[in-house]
Design a protein around this motif. Structure first.
Motif, PDB file in Angstrom:
ATOM      1  N   GLY A  35       2.579  -1.307 -10.288  1.00  0.00           N
ATOM      2  CA  GLY A  35       1.701  -1.844 -10.012  1.00  0.00           C
ATOM      3  C   GLY A  35       1.717  -1.944  -8.414  1.00  0.00           C
ATOM      4  O   GLY A  35       2.837  -2.052  -7.959  1.00  0.00           O
ATOM      5  N   ILE A  36       0.585  -2.235  -7.945  1.00  0.00           N
ATOM      6  CA  ILE A  36       0.532  -2.387  -6.510  1.00  0.00           C
ATOM      7  C   ILE A  36       0.456  -3.843  -5.945  1.00  0.00           C
ATOM      8  O   ILE A  36      -0.410  -4.487  -6.258  1.00  0.00           O
ATOM      9  N   GLY A  37       1.538  -4.078  -4.895  1.00  0.00           N
ATOM     10  CA  GLY A  37       1.302  -5.678  -4.389  1.00  0.00           C
ATOM     11  C   GLY A  37       0.896  -5.826  -3.113  1.00  0.00           C
ATOM     12  O   GLY A  37       0.713  -4.532  -2.464  1.00  0.00           O
ATOM     13  N   THR A  38       0.578  -6.717  -2.799  1.00  0.00           N
ATOM     14  CA  THR A  38      -0.519  -6.979  -1.244  1.00  0.00           C
ATOM     15  C   THR A  38       0.235  -7.965  -0.524  1.00  0.00           C
ATOM     16  O   THR A  38      -0.248  -8.648   0.243  1.00  0.00           O
ATOM     17  N   TYR A  39       1.487  -8.315  -0.573  1.00  0.00           N
ATOM     18  CA  TYR A  39       2.043  -9.423   0.257  1.00  0.00           C
ATOM     19  C   TYR A  39       2.324  -9.142   1.591  1.00  0.00           C
ATOM     20  O   TYR A  39       2.054 -10.013   2.529  1.00  0.00           O
ATOM     21  N   LEU A  40       2.860  -8.037   1.904  1.00  0.00           N
ATOM     22  CA  LEU A  40       3.500  -7.627   3.377  1.00  0.00           C
ATOM     23  C   LEU A  40       2.345  -7.360   4.140  1.00  0.00           C
ATOM     24  O   LEU A  40       1.178  -6.831   3.646  1.00  0.00           O
ATOM     25  N   GLY A  41       2.569  -7.380   5.453  1.00  0.00           N
ATOM     26  CA  GLY A  41       1.412  -6.955   6.435  1.00  0.00           C
ATOM     27  C   GLY A  41       1.010  -8.299   7.156  1.00  0.00           C
ATOM     28  O   GLY A  41       0.928  -9.337   6.629  1.00  0.00           O
ATOM     29  N   ARG A  50      -6.058  -0.580   5.645  1.00  0.00           N
ATOM     30  CA  ARG A  50      -5.209   0.054   5.270  1.00  0.00           C
ATOM     31  C   ARG A  50      -4.856  -0.252   3.731  1.00  0.00           C
ATOM     32  O   ARG A  50      -4.715   0.677   3.017  1.00  0.00           O
ATOM     33  N   TYR A  51      -4.831  -1.540   3.596  1.00  0.00           N
ATOM     34  CA  TYR A  51      -4.475  -1.861   2.187  1.00  0.00           C
ATOM     35  C   TYR A  51      -5.960  -1.548   1.422  1.00  0.00           C
ATOM     36  O   TYR A  51      -5.808  -1.001   0.357  1.00  0.00           O
ATOM     37  N   ARG A  52      -7.059  -1.625   1.829  1.00  0.00           N
ATOM     38  CA  ARG A  52      -8.344  -1.334   1.074  1.00  0.00           C
ATOM     39  C   ARG A  52      -8.191   0.039   0.698  1.00  0.00           C
ATOM     40  O   ARG A  52      -8.333   0.472  -0.548  1.00  0.00           O
ATOM     41  N   GLU A  53      -7.995   1.105   1.738  1.00  0.00           N
ATOM     42  CA  GLU A  53      -7.676   2.517   1.392  1.00  0.00           C
ATOM     43  C   GLU A  53      -6.567   2.774   0.285  1.00  0.00           C
ATOM     44  O   GLU A  53      -6.870   3.578  -0.471  1.00  0.00           O
ATOM     45  N   TYR A  72      -1.370 -14.746   0.093  1.00  0.00           N
ATOM     46  CA  TYR A  72      -0.924 -13.494   1.034  1.00  0.00           C
ATOM     47  C   TYR A  72      -1.672 -13.254   1.865  1.00  0.00           C
ATOM     48  O   TYR A  72      -3.127 -13.194   1.851  1.00  0.00           O
ATOM     49  N   ARG A  73      -1.119 -13.289   3.085  1.00  0.00           N
ATOM     50  CA  ARG A  73      -2.038 -12.616   4.285  1.00  0.00           C
ATOM     51  C   ARG A  73      -3.132 -13.755   4.559  1.00  0.00           C
ATOM     52  O   ARG A  73      -4.244 -13.288   4.886  1.00  0.00           O
TER      53      ARG A  73
END
Length: 363
Positions: A35-41, A50-53, A72-73
């Motif tokens: 699965g893809i996480g979205t925490y860092l950045g 970049r995350y959207r892409e 997150y973010r």
């Protein structure tokens, strides 16, 4: 919402590209074991892009699990997740979206006075009392959790979140004794049981850092059997036939294997089990965070396990370690570039351990 029909169709669309066990049962259907996480950045528009892409690429190449959180973010992550789900060439009903509530989220950026922001948006708004706020930023007060579910639905633009976690409930142990924290968890579970009954969320869980992988005498320890018991009580209070506590999330990787090795959770039979074994034996789904140890394992993994894991790169072998353990439904990995997404997804083309058992990795 993710449905059995749509997730199985998604598996049929992409399944031939992956190993036999890449898709695993979850909820009414199946989910990818990466699965893809979205925490860092950083909380910037450029990182959003970049995350959207990356998320769209993942969804269009076989990964149908996205993990995020209200904080997150600074709320940007949930917005981007919603954009990606709508923008990808996949059905919404084929995608499992998970989010979390516990840490007070900011709005797109860190405010000049975080303390004043928390007072205004949480305390003055009546979402929690001061004695329910740990470290000035964490609460699982019922009104706050209820508000965060609404916020997650609003920011993602989705009408349903498939799995909703209490985020690091052990943080409350800094301001309350363990029994009080269990009571607070139960009250939050009641909110989530009501949101399941209202079809706003599909199921819920606890996302932890230390709580489930430390010994019972540790300051951050929470008992997994007790959490299940509190979920049962919450369901009974709300009037649901069965509780919907179905998932745990916790760190697990080659250099942080406590979730498998620390036997901290007593069962009715009087034996102690690790968190992953308990999940495996009691029908809970485990989702592993920090699968690459915040990127450290993308460069090199210990030689002692390197030779028994499948994959062309260190990152792939590390992911295959995490997703091959008993009880693990999926390993989560952050990816804010399409190149990293492609490398991580390719781990799923391998049978992680071949004919070996997971225990053999520790021999």
């Amino acid at each position: 919402m993710a449905t059995g029909r749509a997730t199985w169709a998604y598996r049929d669309r992409f399944g031939d590209s992956f190993g036999r066990t890449f898709y695993r049962r979850f909820g009414p259907g199946v989910v990818s074991s990466i699965g893809i996480g979205t925490y860092l950045g950083e909380p910037t528009d450029a990182v959003d892009d970049r995350y959207r892409e990356s998320l769209v690429s993942a969804l269009e190449h076989g990964v149908n699990l996205i993990d995020t959180a209200s904080n997150y973010r600074h709320g940007r992550a949930e917005r981007v997740v919603g954009d990606a789900v709508r923008g990808a060439d996949v059905d919404r009903d084929a995608v499992v979206v998970a989010s979390k509530a516990g840490f007070v989220p900011f709005d797109r950026e860190r405010p000049d006075d975080p303390g004043a922001y928390v007072r205004e948006t949480v305390l003055d708004a009546g979402l929690a009392d001061a004695d329910e706020l740990a470290h000035g930023s964490h609460t699982i007060a019922p009104a706050f959790v209820d508000e965060m579910v609404d916020r997650s639905l609003d920011l993602t633009g989705l009408d349903h979140v498939d799995c909703y976690y209490l985020h690091n409930p052990e943080t409350q142990l800094a301001i309350a004794d363990r029994e009080t924290v269990y009571d607070r968890v139960e009250a939050a579970f009641e909110v989530l049981e009501r949101r399941v009954a209202g079809d706003d969320i599909g199921r819920y869980g606890v996302a932890t850092w230390e709580a489930l992988r430390v010994a019972p005498d540790h300051d951050a320890y929470l008992s997994l059997p007790e959490l299940v018991h509190r979920a049962e009580r919450a369901a009974e209070t709300v009037g649901n036939d069965e509780h919907s506590l179905e998932a745990i999330q916790l760190p697990f990787n080659v250099v942080m294997a406590d979730a498998f090795t620390v036997e901290a959770h007593d069962t009715d039979a009087g034996e102690a089990m690790s968190a992953l074994w308990y999940a495996h034996e009691h029908g809970l789904h485990a989702f592993t965070s920090a699968s690459l140890a915040q990127g450290d394992l993308a460069a090199e993994i210990p030689a002692s396990v390197n030779s028994v894991l499948a994959g062309d790169t260190a990152a792939q072998r590390a992911l295959n370690f995490s997703r091959s353990a008993p009880g693990v439904t999926a390993a989560l990995v952050g990816a804010s570039s399409v190149a990293h997404v492609a490398e991580n997804i390719a781990a799923g083309t391998f049978d992680p351990l071949g004919a070996r058992t997971f225990d053999s990795v520790f021999e």
